[in-house]
Enzyme design. Structure first.
Site, PDB file in Angstrom:
ATOM      1  N   ASN A  90      -0.455   3.425  -7.983  1.00 19.95           N
ATOM      2  CA  ASN A  90       0.945   3.835  -8.082  1.00 19.95           C
ATOM      3  C   ASN A  90       0.969   5.270  -8.606  1.00 19.95           C
ATOM      4  OD1 ASN A  90       3.750   3.760  -8.197  1.00 19.95           O
ATOM      5  ND2 ASN A  90       3.790   2.759 -10.198  1.00 19.95           N
ATOM      6  N   GLU A 106       2.758   4.422  -3.332  1.00 17.71           N
ATOM      7  CA  GLU A 106       1.676   3.501  -3.633  1.00 17.71           C
ATOM      8  C   GLU A 106       0.609   3.584  -2.546  1.00 17.71           C
ATOM      9  OE1 GLU A 106       3.257  -0.295  -5.806  1.00 17.71           O
ATOM     10  OE2 GLU A 106       4.618   0.136  -4.137  1.00 17.71           O
ATOM     11  N   THR A 163      -2.937  -1.455  -5.184  1.00 19.66           N
ATOM     12  CA  THR A 163      -2.515  -0.088  -4.873  1.00 19.66           C
ATOM     13  C   THR A 163      -2.521   0.797  -6.116  1.00 19.66           C
ATOM     14  OG1 THR A 163      -0.171  -0.665  -5.207  1.00 19.66           O
ATOM     15  CG2 THR A 163      -1.047  -0.813  -2.960  1.00 19.66           C
TER      16      THR A 163
END
Length: 308
Positions: A210, A257, A208
């Site tokens: 962030n 995220e 992911t």
């Protein structure tokens, strides 16, 4: 579109103009109607259109600590206003001194002396001057004195609800990104720079991005969402977005995220935008990794369907 910092930036020999004034956070459908009316009237009159807005948000100066969540960062707001065909965006620094300017001085200094307003377009609920003492009726009286006309722009509503920045913030805060999009006329957007996180997503097979967001950004309620990830110069990507504290891993810090579907590159350090399409589910705590991974896989497929 010209961009001025302060109304004093109006050049010498500046002619008449059509002016509209407001914070315009979100540039929602109501704002679009008001600004669009000002642009159309300016073209009819053969003069330039000017949008006057403020930075920072007046609430933060008048009542420190009460800064509302921001729907559109300054650069995004300018971009949206420019797309409406405005000739000049005038951003007035909203200081404590400026907040004490009486309503009459506000009109004389800004609209008359610097912008040479021929017409002022405002919403029915427009207020101005020290302690918001000025209203549309006072503006009309001053217009007769100084030689400019005033036209009100009707409020815009949907399903019986008047569209306003406050209403849209409440939708975003509740996670109702569809209702927010209806009022905005486009998906709600959150922007930020990609920073390093715990890299748990990568370990689970779903790396992911962030997102480090602005301190006042209007981030939707905790949950999982389908969104479009927008990169500068790139095509939008479908993204499953998790907002919250990672309860399965006893997280404390609230994070945004995004897992970009079908993407394998490196996003660290990039400034991205997330356009929220749909709320998929609330945040949940899982007792083991396997059900969490299975849930993420389902979230990804629901995202693919929602964004396609």
């Amino acid at each position: 579109m010209q961009r001025w910092r302060g109304y004093e930036a109006a050049p010498g020999g500046w002619g008449r103009s059509v002016v509209t004034i407001g914070v315009f956070d979100g540039v929602h459908q109501g704002h679009q109607a008001t600004i669009g009316h000002a642009v159309a009237r300016a073209r009819e009159l053969g003069v330039r259109s000017v949008v006057v807005t403020f930075d920072p948000h007046p609430a933060e100066v008048v009542r420190p600590g009460s800064h509302p969540a921001v729907l559109t960062e300054p650069a995004r707001k300018a971009e949206l206003i420019e797309a409406l065909g405005v000739d000049v965006l005038c951003v007035v620094p909203f200081t404590a001194e400026f907040s004490r300017l009486p309503a009459e001085a506000f009109v004389h200094d800004i609209l008359v002396e610097h912008l040479h307003a021929a017409l002022v377009v405002v919403g029915d609920n427009f207020r101005f001057g020290h302690r918001a003492a000025g209203d549309v009726a006072l503006l009309e009286r001053l217009g007769r004195t100084f030689g400019f006309a005033v036209e009100g722009a009707p409020l815009v509503a949907g399903a019986g609800t008047v569209f306003s920045s406050t209403y849209i913030r409440s939708c975003v805060d509740a996670g109702d990104v569809r209702a927010a999009a209806d009022a905005l006329g486009r998906p709600h957007r959150v922007e930020g720079v990609v920073v390093r996180g715990d890299q748990r997503g990568r370990e689970l097979g779903y790396p992911t991005a962030n997102l480090f967001t602005h301190r006042y950004a209007a981030v939707p309620a905790d949950g999982v969402y389908a969104a479009r990830l927008v990169r500068r110069g790139g095509d939008p990507l479908a993204a499953a977005v998790s907002i919250g504290t990672n309860p399965t891993f006893s997280g404390r810090e609230r994070r945004v995220e995004a897992y970009a579907l079908d993407f394998t590159g490196d996003l660290y350090g990039e400034r991205l935008a997330l356009d929220f399409v749909a709320h998929l589910r609330e945040q949940r705590t899982y007792d083991a990794i396997e059900p969490l991974v299975a849930q993420i896989a389902e979230d990804v497929e629901r995202t693919r369907r929602a964004v396609s």
